[in-house]
Design a protein around this motif. Structure first.
Motif: not given
Length: 140
Positions: A11, A16-19
């Motif tokens: 973070q 984000t984890k998606k990115q």
């Protein structure tokens, strides 16, 4: 397609984890579309965000270099680990945002997992060209 696991304080990067997953998937897409001699895309990829002390220990252990680095990649066949140090990535970056620098570093690490190297100037130029194309494709 690969399974992707992310651990640590990513973070701090503002991502984000998606990115992070999208960046990794972009590497797969590019390597597949260019048929760049990749044995298999069925890999478990573990991304760990670590502190400078931890990455320095691994750098010394595996590369015999006693200083922290931005990224280390370890390929174990159908599994691969990428260690990233946001503090070092941040210290290396020039005009890029921290987000962009982390994405570029992840792309670099994933390319290593799939056999891309930069042991000489020719390999470095090829790897950099692939990495830049992948990065630019994420923002189109």
């Amino acid at each position: 397609m690969a399974s992707i696991n992310v651990v640590g304080d990513f973070q701090k990067s503002g991502l984000t984890k998606k990115q992070l997953e999208e960046a990794i998937e972009a590497v797969f897409f590019e390597l597949k579309s260019k048929n760049l001699k990749v044995k298999s895309f069925d890999k478990v990829i573990n991304i760990a965000f670590v502190d400078p002390e931890d990455i320095q220990k691994k750098n010394l252990e595996y590369r015999k270099i006693d200083k922290p680095t931005d990224v280390l990649s370890f390929d174990y066949g159908d599994e691969g680990d990428i260690l990233l140090c946001i503090d070092i990535i941040d210290s290396y970056r020039e005009a890029d945002s921290l987000k962009d620098s982390v994405i570029k570093t992840i792309i670099h690490g994933v390319l290593h997992l799939f056999g891309k190297t930069h042991e000489n100037e020719k390999e470095h130029a090829i790897m950099e060209k692939i990495a830049n194309k992948i990065f630019e494709g994420l923002y189109k």
